[in-house]
Design a protein around this motif. Structure first.
Motif, PDB file in Angstrom:
ATOM      1  N   ALA A 277       0.843  -1.196   0.000  1.00  0.00           N
ATOM      2  CA  ALA A 277       0.000   0.000   0.000  1.00  0.00           C
ATOM      3  C   ALA A 277       0.877   1.244   0.000  1.00  0.00           C
ATOM      4  CB  ALA A 277      -0.906   0.009   1.234  1.00  0.00           C
ATOM      5  N   LYS A 278       0.274   2.348  -0.347  1.00  0.00           N
ATOM      6  CA  LYS A 278       0.935   3.642  -0.193  1.00  0.00           C
ATOM      7  C   LYS A 278       0.847   4.008   1.282  1.00  0.00           C
ATOM      8  CE  LYS A 278       0.828   8.436  -1.779  1.00  0.00           C
ATOM      9  NZ  LYS A 278       0.133   9.423  -2.649  1.00  0.00           N
ATOM     10  N   VAL A 279       1.991   4.245   1.915  1.00  0.00           N
ATOM     11  CA  VAL A 279       2.014   4.424   3.361  1.00  0.00           C
ATOM     12  C   VAL A 279       2.705   5.719   3.745  1.00  0.00           C
ATOM     13  CG1 VAL A 279       1.947   1.960   3.872  1.00  0.00           C
ATOM     14  CG2 VAL A 279       4.148   3.102   3.558  1.00  0.00           C
ATOM     15  N   HIS A 280       2.361   6.189   4.952  1.00  0.00           N
ATOM     16  CA  HIS A 280       3.038   7.335   5.537  1.00  0.00           C
ATOM     17  C   HIS A 280       4.223   6.847   6.366  1.00  0.00           C
ATOM     18  CE1 HIS A 280      -0.326   9.741   4.208  1.00  0.00           C
ATOM     19  NE2 HIS A 280      -1.165   8.926   4.836  1.00  0.00           N
ATOM     20  N   GLU A 281       5.012   7.741   6.886  1.00  0.00           N
ATOM     21  CA  GLU A 281       6.141   7.389   7.748  1.00  0.00           C
ATOM     22  C   GLU A 281       5.616   6.628   8.974  1.00  0.00           C
ATOM     23  OE1 GLU A 281      10.323   7.381   8.301  1.00  0.00           O
ATOM     24  OE2 GLU A 281       9.060   7.971   6.596  1.00  0.00           O
ATOM     25  N   PRO A 282       6.236   5.505   9.362  1.00  0.00           N
ATOM     26  CA  PRO A 282       5.695   4.706  10.463  1.00  0.00           C
ATOM     27  C   PRO A 282       5.882   5.355  11.829  1.00  0.00           C
ATOM     28  CG  PRO A 282       7.806   3.837   9.788  1.00  0.00           C
ATOM     29  CD  PRO A 282       7.458   4.923   8.801  1.00  0.00           C
ATOM     30  N   ARG A 283       5.055   4.898  12.757  1.00  0.00           N
ATOM     31  CA  ARG A 283       5.183   5.312  14.156  1.00  0.00           C
ATOM     32  C   ARG A 283       5.608   4.093  14.965  1.00  0.00           C
ATOM     33  NH1 ARG A 283       0.973   5.773  18.270  1.00  0.00           N
ATOM     34  NH2 ARG A 283      -0.613   5.590  16.631  1.00  0.00           N
ATOM     35  N   ALA A 284       6.721   4.216  15.678  1.00  0.00           N
ATOM     36  CA  ALA A 284       7.216   3.099  16.486  1.00  0.00           C
ATOM     37  C   ALA A 284       6.383   2.980  17.764  1.00  0.00           C
ATOM     38  CB  ALA A 284       8.683   3.303  16.827  1.00  0.00           C
ATOM     39  N   LEU A 285       5.846   1.798  18.016  1.00  0.00           N
ATOM     40  CA  LEU A 285       5.124   1.523  19.248  1.00  0.00           C
ATOM     41  C   LEU A 285       6.086   0.901  20.263  1.00  0.00           C
ATOM     42  CD1 LEU A 285       1.840   0.032  17.704  1.00  0.00           C
ATOM     43  CD2 LEU A 285       2.412   2.435  18.170  1.00  0.00           C
ATOM     44  N   ASN A 286       5.610   0.689  21.469  1.00  0.00           N
ATOM     45  CA  ASN A 286       6.474   0.149  22.522  1.00  0.00           C
ATOM     46  C   ASN A 286       6.959  -1.254  22.159  1.00  0.00           C
ATOM     47  OD1 ASN A 286       6.191   2.431  24.117  1.00  0.00           O
ATOM     48  ND2 ASN A 286       4.408   1.616  25.199  1.00  0.00           N
ATOM     49  N   ALA A 287       8.265  -1.438  22.214  1.00  0.00           N
ATOM     50  CA  ALA A 287       8.840  -2.756  21.961  1.00  0.00           C
ATOM     51  C   ALA A 287       8.574  -3.666  23.159  1.00  0.00           C
ATOM     52  CB  ALA A 287      10.339  -2.634  21.706  1.00  0.00           C
ATOM     53  N   PHE A 288       8.543  -4.981  22.905  1.00  0.00           N
ATOM     54  CA  PHE A 288       8.329  -5.946  23.990  1.00  0.00           C
ATOM     55  C   PHE A 288       9.027  -7.252  23.631  1.00  0.00           C
ATOM     56  CE2 PHE A 288       4.860  -6.407  20.999  1.00  0.00           C
ATOM     57  CZ  PHE A 288       4.653  -7.784  20.901  1.00  0.00           C
ATOM     58  N   THR A 289       9.152  -8.122  24.630  1.00  0.00           N
ATOM     59  CA  THR A 289       9.838  -9.397  24.454  1.00  0.00           C
ATOM     60  C   THR A 289       8.875 -10.540  24.703  1.00  0.00           C
ATOM     61  OG1 THR A 289      11.956  -8.454  25.152  1.00  0.00           O
ATOM     62  CG2 THR A 289      11.748 -10.858  25.229  1.00  0.00           C
ATOM     63  N   HIS A 290       8.868 -11.508  23.793  1.00  0.00           N
ATOM     64  CA  HIS A 290       8.096 -12.739  23.976  1.00  0.00           C
ATOM     65  C   HIS A 290       9.079 -13.890  24.128  1.00  0.00           C
ATOM     66  CE1 HIS A 290       4.687 -15.432  23.783  1.00  0.00           C
ATOM     67  NE2 HIS A 290       5.340 -16.171  22.901  1.00  0.00           N
ATOM     68  N   VAL A 291       8.868 -14.731  25.152  1.00  0.00           N
ATOM     69  CA  VAL A 291       9.807 -15.808  25.457  1.00  0.00           C
ATOM     70  C   VAL A 291       9.257 -17.140  24.961  1.00  0.00           C
ATOM     71  CG1 VAL A 291      11.090 -17.001  27.271  1.00  0.00           C
ATOM     72  CG2 VAL A 291      10.623 -14.543  27.479  1.00  0.00           C
ATOM     73  N   PHE A 292      10.020 -17.798  24.093  1.00  0.00           N
ATOM     74  CA  PHE A 292       9.732 -19.159  23.679  1.00  0.00           C
ATOM     75  C   PHE A 292      10.581 -20.104  24.529  1.00  0.00           C
ATOM     76  CE2 PHE A 292       8.896 -16.571  19.894  1.00  0.00           C
ATOM     77  CZ  PHE A 292       7.641 -17.027  19.521  1.00  0.00           C
ATOM     78  N   SER A 293      10.385 -21.395  24.326  1.00  0.00           N
ATOM     79  CA  SER A 293      11.148 -22.356  25.120  1.00  0.00           C
ATOM     80  C   SER A 293      12.633 -22.326  24.778  1.00  0.00           C
ATOM     81  CB  SER A 293      10.606 -23.775  24.897  1.00  0.00           C
ATOM     82  OG  SER A 293      10.688 -24.126  23.526  1.00  0.00           O
ATOM     83  N   HIS A 294      12.979 -21.940  23.548  1.00  0.00           N
ATOM     84  CA  HIS A 294      14.375 -22.022  23.132  1.00  0.00           C
ATOM     85  C   HIS A 294      14.985 -20.686  22.730  1.00  0.00           C
ATOM     86  CE1 HIS A 294      11.650 -22.592  19.791  1.00  0.00           C
ATOM     87  NE2 HIS A 294      12.607 -22.347  18.922  1.00  0.00           N
ATOM     88  N   TYR A 295      14.239 -19.600  22.760  1.00  0.00           N
ATOM     89  CA  TYR A 295      14.825 -18.274  22.541  1.00  0.00           C
ATOM     90  C   TYR A 295      13.833 -17.186  22.936  1.00  0.00           C
ATOM     91  CZ  TYR A 295      12.135 -17.785  18.140  1.00  0.00           C
ATOM     92  OH  TYR A 295      11.148 -17.693  17.208  1.00  0.00           O
ATOM     93  N   ARG A 296      14.388 -15.973  23.082  1.00  0.00           N
ATOM     94  CA  ARG A 296      13.560 -14.802  23.336  1.00  0.00           C
ATOM     95  C   ARG A 296      13.424 -14.019  22.036  1.00  0.00           C
ATOM     96  NH1 ARG A 296      17.088 -15.017  27.697  1.00  0.00           N
ATOM     97  NH2 ARG A 296      16.122 -15.288  29.748  1.00  0.00           N
ATOM     98  N   LEU A 297      12.241 -13.478  21.810  1.00  0.00           N
ATOM     99  CA  LEU A 297      12.008 -12.684  20.606  1.00  0.00           C
ATOM    100  C   LEU A 297      11.704 -11.247  21.020  1.00  0.00           C
ATOM    101  CD1 LEU A 297      11.744 -12.694  17.512  1.00  0.00           C
ATOM    102  CD2 LEU A 297       9.290 -13.118  17.824  1.00  0.00           C
ATOM    103  N   ARG A 298      12.588 -10.344  20.638  1.00  0.00           N
ATOM    104  CA  ARG A 298      12.396  -8.914  20.905  1.00  0.00           C
ATOM    105  C   ARG A 298      11.666  -8.311  19.714  1.00  0.00           C
ATOM    106  NH1 ARG A 298      11.633  -5.573  25.113  1.00  0.00           N
ATOM    107  NH2 ARG A 298      12.392  -3.463  24.692  1.00  0.00           N
ATOM    108  N   ILE A 299      10.480  -7.775  19.962  1.00  0.00           N
ATOM    109  CA  ILE A 299       9.591  -7.325  18.896  1.00  0.00           C
ATOM    110  C   ILE A 299       9.454  -5.808  18.926  1.00  0.00           C
ATOM    111  CG2 ILE A 299       7.224  -7.431  17.993  1.00  0.00           C
ATOM    112  CD1 ILE A 299       7.046 -10.242  19.321  1.00  0.00           C
ATOM    113  N   GLN A 300       9.730  -5.187  17.805  1.00  0.00           N
ATOM    114  CA  GLN A 300       9.521  -3.745  17.641  1.00  0.00           C
ATOM    115  C   GLN A 300       8.340  -3.543  16.676  1.00  0.00           C
ATOM    116  OE1 GLN A 300      10.923  -0.560  18.848  1.00  0.00           O
ATOM    117  NE2 GLN A 300       8.900  -0.260  17.947  1.00  0.00           N
ATOM    118  N   PRO A 301       7.175  -3.140  17.204  1.00  0.00           N
ATOM    119  CA  PRO A 301       6.041  -2.905  16.316  1.00  0.00           C
ATOM    120  C   PRO A 301       6.158  -1.524  15.641  1.00  0.00           C
ATOM    121  CG  PRO A 301       5.339  -3.383  18.591  1.00  0.00           C
ATOM    122  CD  PRO A 301       6.785  -3.024  18.624  1.00  0.00           C
TER     123      PRO A 301
END
Length: 348
Positions: A277-301
């Motif tokens: 799509a045609k998009v505007h400049e993004p806005r960063a939301l609060n990052a968070f971490t989700h923990v799996f059994s074998h690694y952590r995933l740091r997510i930047q929305p």
């Protein structure tokens, strides 16, 4: 070997759990569903999911006839989604090969996807009163402490020893009650930390209690460092407040679930958003971490406001624009569902 069945069943009659929803009625389908849900998940968490699941899909035939999105949506939030896919696949195999029922033959039952030896034993003992031992995490902990067995229970030699003990302790009467009783004992008294040994009906013959080893047994699994991975999740939102979802590839984490498009960096995220799509400049939301059994995933929305989606999205089975009223019908990972709801709520 002194039998533990008599004192354990006497304790169960007074203190065991007799009102769990899968016990009334205790059909093979309901026991099977509960056993799969209870793998790596606490009873208190499972109850609501179980009730919602059987209300929507009350029989094995209903489960087999459902589409995968329906099954994953009902499972959404329980995690370990491979369990749900195995459940669905096994139901369809039962329809194709076993007359629409879970087989009562142990080998045939244990061969179904996601079942295996312990779950097959739990189904046959609880639903049909047949004499088969079980060895879930709770039972491993009870037997390890009771007999003072050292070594991680996941090791082949230790597990073989525990299966032999489980077989010897399993009585010839009241199989459904005994199976529930030994699971209840592990879940409520012989807990991982701070076990209530004085209230345990087996403490007089427990090696770990006598030798003050309850904190050391079961032997923990050798620890290893859990790596952290990073990703950017794209919340691409159109003028109708719908957000673009993408079905994840199989195999892999969250495979087959609906999630958000991902990118490795801000620039990659902008490029990917512009593909749709045609998009505007993004806005960063609060990052968070989700923990799996074998690694952590740091997510930047990253929230992108889109002017107009590209026409091809409507024709793509793995991409769809969804409003808030549509996501309940889809299987989404719990952190993604929360992120979507939080995003909609913050702009409400």
């Amino acid at each position: 070997m002194k039998s533990i069945a008599a004192p354990l069943l006497a304790w169960f009659d007074r203190h065991g759990r007799h009102d769990l929803p899968w016990q009334h009625p205790r059909s093979a389908y309901r026991v099977w569903l509960s056993e799969i849900m209870l793998q790596q998940t606490r009873v208190e968490t499972v109850i609501d999911y179980f009730q919602r699941f059987v209300e929507a899909l009350p029989t094995l035939a209903d489960l087999a006839a459902a589409d995968e999105d329906t099954v994953l949506a009902l499972w959404s939030g329980l995690g370990y989604y491979r369990r749900a896919r195995f459940l669905h696949r096994a139901a369809r195999l039962c329809v194709q090969q076993h007359g629409g029922e879970l087989p009562r033959d142990f080998e045939a039952l244990a061969a179904l996807p996601g079942i295996g030896r312990s779950t097959a034993g739990a189904i046959l003992s609880q639903a049909h009163g047949l004499r088969f031992p079980i060895l879930d995490g709770n039972v491993k902990r009870v037997l390890t402490r009771l007999h003072g067995i050292h070594g991680h229970p996941g090791q082949s030699a230790v597990e073989k020893q525990l299966w032999a003990l489980a077989e010897q302790h399993t009585p010839h009467q009241r199989l459904a009650d005994y199976t529930q009783a030994i699971m209840d004992l592990g879940a409520t008294l012989c807990t991982r930390s701070r076990p209530r040994c004085e209230a345990c009906p087996l403490h007089a013959s427990c090696v770990a209690y006598a030798q003050d080893l309850t904190a050391e047994l079961p032997t923990p699994k050798p620890t290893r460092a859990i790596p952290t991975r990073r990703t950017h999740m794209l919340l691409l939102r159109d003028a109708e407040q719908r957000i673009l979802l993408q079905r994840r590839d199989q195999p892999g984490v969250w495979s087959g679930l609906w999630s958000l498009p991902e990118a490795e960096s801000d620039d990659d995220a902008k490029r990917r958003a512009a593909e749709h799509a045609k998009v505007h400049e993004p806005r960063a939301l609060n990052a968070f971490t989700h923990v799996f059994s074998h690694y952590r995933l740091r997510i930047q929305p990253l929230l992108f406001e889109a002017a107009a989606p590209t026409p091809r999205i409507a024709d793509n089975d793995d991409l769809r624009w969804c409003g808030r009223d549509q996501i309940d019908a889809l299987g989404l990972p719990a952190p993604v569902r929360k992120l979507l709801n939080d995003t909609w709520e913050s702009d409400a």
